[in-house]
Each structure stands twice: as C-alpha cells, then as structure tokens.
Motif scaffolding. Sequence first.
Motif, short mmCIF file in Angstrom:
data_model
loop_
_atom_site.label_atom_id
_atom_site.label_comp_id
_atom_site.label_asym_id
_atom_site.label_seq_id
_atom_site.Cartn_x
_atom_site.Cartn_y
_atom_site.Cartn_z
N THR A 1 -111.41 48.55 30.00
CA THR A 1 -110.72 50.15 29.08
C THR A 1 -109.90 50.70 30.15
O THR A 1 -108.88 51.04 29.51
CB THR A 1 -112.06 50.80 28.68
OG1 THR A 1 -112.98 49.99 27.91
CG2 THR A 1 -111.37 51.97 28.01
N GLN A 2 -110.09 50.76 31.41
CA GLN A 2 -109.26 51.69 32.15
C GLN A 2 -108.10 50.94 32.80
O GLN A 2 -107.13 51.51 32.88
CB GLN A 2 -110.01 51.80 33.62
CG GLN A 2 -111.25 52.88 33.39
CD GLN A 2 -112.14 52.55 34.61
OE1 GLN A 2 -111.63 52.18 35.87
NE2 GLN A 2 -113.51 53.08 34.54
N THR A 3 -107.92 49.30 32.55
CA THR A 3 -106.76 48.66 32.78
C THR A 3 -105.69 48.40 32.09
O THR A 3 -104.66 48.04 31.98
CB THR A 3 -107.34 47.40 33.45
OG1 THR A 3 -108.39 47.62 34.55
CG2 THR A 3 -106.19 46.55 34.42
N LEU A 4 -106.32 48.22 30.55
CA LEU A 4 -105.46 47.54 29.45
C LEU A 4 -104.36 48.64 29.07
O LEU A 4 -103.76 47.91 27.91
CB LEU A 4 -106.53 47.12 28.49
CG LEU A 4 -107.30 45.77 28.75
CD1 LEU A 4 -108.18 45.20 27.64
CD2 LEU A 4 -106.26 44.58 29.12
N GLU A 5 -104.45 50.01 29.41
CA GLU A 5 -103.41 50.54 28.54
C GLU A 5 -101.94 49.90 28.89
O GLU A 5 -101.63 49.47 30.07
CB GLU A 5 -103.59 51.82 29.16
CG GLU A 5 -102.50 52.96 28.61
CD GLU A 5 -102.43 54.39 28.89
OE1 GLU A 5 -101.86 55.24 28.43
OE2 GLU A 5 -103.62 54.58 29.79
N ASN A 6 -101.21 50.03 27.79
CA ASN A 6 -99.71 49.22 27.87
C ASN A 6 -99.82 47.81 28.27
O ASN A 6 -98.61 47.31 28.81
CB ASN A 6 -98.82 50.19 28.68
CG ASN A 6 -98.87 51.58 28.05
OD1 ASN A 6 -98.71 51.86 26.82
ND2 ASN A 6 -99.03 52.86 28.96
N THR A 7 -100.76 47.01 28.30
CA THR A 7 -100.85 45.80 28.54
C THR A 7 -100.44 44.90 27.62
O THR A 7 -100.69 44.99 26.32
CB THR A 7 -102.12 45.41 28.97
OG1 THR A 7 -102.86 46.05 30.24
CG2 THR A 7 -102.28 43.70 29.63
#
Length: 444
Positions: free
Chosen positions: A57-63
């Motif tokens: 959740t913390q990492t996937l933004e704009n992935t």
Amino acid sequence: MKIVIIGAGEVGYHIAKALHQANDVVIIDQSEEACERANELDVQVIQGNGANVSILTQTLENTDLLVAVTGSDEVNIVACMASKLIVKDDGKLNTVARVSNPDYIDKPVAKRTQIGIDTMICPELTLASEVAEILSIPYAIGAEYFAEGKVEMMEFAVSDASQLVGKELQELHMANCCIVSALFRDSEVIIPHGEDKIQENDHIVVIGKPAAMKDVRDKFGEKVGGRSKVMIIGGGIVGFYLAKLVSKGEFDLKVIESDKERSTQIADELPNTLVLNGDGTDINLLKEEGVGEMDVVIAVTNSDEKNLLCALIAKQLGVQKVIARADRSDYVSLFEMVGVDSAVSPRQATVSEVLKLTMGQGIETVTTIEGEKAEIIEYTTSKKSKIVGKPLKSVKFPPGAIVSMVVHKGNTIVPRGEYVIEEGDRVVVFALQSANTQVEKLFK
C-alpha cells in the motif's frame, strides 16, 4: 515508468540492473544480503515481505508495473493479486509473476488476468523450449523465432576444426533472405562486414527465413539424416518438460534422474523414453549407457555445480555437444570458458519478458544473447514511427544497431540501404544495449 520488483535474487537483481537507468525502480526483499546487493544500483530498496499488504500500500502509488520474482510461487501470486486489489484502476498497473510449479502453469508464458496476474512466466519451461529448438544442430548454441515463425535466429559456435576458420563472411554465400547480424569474439561484439574473417571460437548470429536456414545449418556442420542421440541428466521441471518435447521428435532419448520416485513418475508419463535411476556424475553408469556415443548431453539438475561436473565428464568421454543449466548468472560465461558448449539460464526468460513490457508500444519480442551483451528486438511499425517512409540509408541509426530482417505483408526480406519501411512492417533489429534507447525512439 515506476516499477516495483518483489525479490532481489538473481532474477530481480538483473531486471533492476537492466531497467534502473531509464525508470524509477523499487526493490522489496526480506533478505538483508540481497538488499545490500541491490543498494549497489540506483534504486530504492525496502527490506520486508513483498506480499505484505501494508508495504504494498505504501509503495504502489503511481506504479506502472509490479514484477514478483521471489523464489516462492505463492508469494509471487499473492503479491500480484493483492496489488490489483490495492490499485483500483485496473488499466494502470501491469503485474508479472514468476511461477515454477506446473500445477499453476503448463506453458512458458500465460495470462491469468482473472486472478490479477497479467503475465505469468515459467522460466524453467521457457528454458526447456529453448534447448529443444537447438538440440538437432551440433554447432548451434541458441535459437529463437520472430514474427510468428517467419524469421529465425540461430547462434553458432565455430570449432577449431571447422572448415570456416579463416574464411571471409562473404565467402559463406548465404541466401538473399539470410544475414550475419553479429560476431562475438572473446569479449568483443562486432557488427560484421563481408571482409571480416571467421576465427575459431567465434560465435556467429545468423538471422533469416526459416526455409533458407537449413542451408546455413549445413554450413556449420549439421549431420544429414539419422536420429540424434540425446541424454538428459536431471528429471526436475526443466528435465521432464524437455524430455516431453524431445520425445515428440526424431531423437533416441535417455533420462537419468537420481530420485527413484521421480524416475518412476517420468517413466510412467513417457513410456517410450528410457529412464534410468542413477547419479549423472557416476562415470561407470555413463560409460555403461554409452554416453560417448551421444550427440548431445544436457545437464539440468537443480545444482549448478553438479550440472558443470556432469557436462565436463560427458565431454571428456567424447560427447560432441554438452549443454548445462546455470542458475547463477556469473556462472554462464565461466561454464563456457571451461568447456561447456552452451550454458543456459532460466533467469533470462523472465528478464526478456519484463523488458518487453517496459519498452512501450510496438515491441513484439525481446531476446538477449551472449548473456546481456546484446538484444534482438522485434518491432511493429506504426504511422508515427520515425523510421517509416524513409530509405534505411537516410535513417540515423546509432552505432551498434542494424536492421536485420523485415516482414512486409507476410514476405521476409533482408533490407538494403534503399529499402523503405512501411506502416505495419515487422522489423527485427540487432542492437547493443548501449544503442537500445536510441533505436526505440525511431519506432515511437
């Protein structure tokens, strides 16, 4: 692109290495040692469980792309499924999972979009398919098809006894629909000219129309007629799938597997194949089974060291060509240095598939050769492609890149300088990695 890679082992590290210069790359791995190695690259490294929802959740933004390549099929599958649920916009995030268990996948590359995996890759099955393609050609060490089978690439090794040593490339007198795209000599990569002379131990990459490649094979020493004798050492996923493929062709096949239960299972599923329960490093067993009379011996156990030992013993006993599986990337060149004819790595299948996903529109196939020294890329041109509508001699191709073949309306062509590429053509390009970015711009 923003790319999240779960797993910093051999596969994950090399994907990051290939992509980090042109993309925003994040690597997640539980191993402190793997994270330290990944820190050598210009990437963000997170130590933790890649299937952990809070970390995702913390990492996937704009992935844009999530690649799950840990050593656990289940972790890879769960990570992809969870990521799709976290990212609500289905069209934005592309997911790739590396999977080895044949219960999950029955072919090298599959789609499982219904469970949140856009591309599922089985490196072991891809490796077995690649080996099967080159088995019957004594001096071939690599093979690949492009443009739905209309273009074939073969990489040959020139032995010290070859009649080709000392000849100029133009003396090969190949058909008009075949071309020598590259010469690999020691650590050097050469874009060849007709006057270049062939030396012993050269690796020569030839691309052409499949129907004309038979003549090329003959030039490099293919024996005509007769059934090839093949021995596979190791009956795991790679060995079993390879045996299934080989058993359908014109081969006399033997399989050696050390696990008795696994040997019985293979024998039951392949009734026309001789399966031996034994150790592939047992010299007496190999002699009893006539290993010296084999055309090809392939060592594909789960141990790199055992594969090397099996291959070198077979070579010493007189086998013409030996192929060994090497999971560790730094072993590939080492194996070939000490006498293995072809070292093959399951890792490369996953790397190539991920590269294709990151290279944008128009990329059909990406194949890396000679480790990662160069790539052969198949593009489909669009009306926006800068290369369309111009004679090739007027296109500013970077040094280290050459258009090898064009498939135009079903016809396979070796293009000359005056050739004009049209919209919809399938173009096969040989390129050094340093030239890839500039080549890609010509097709956008």
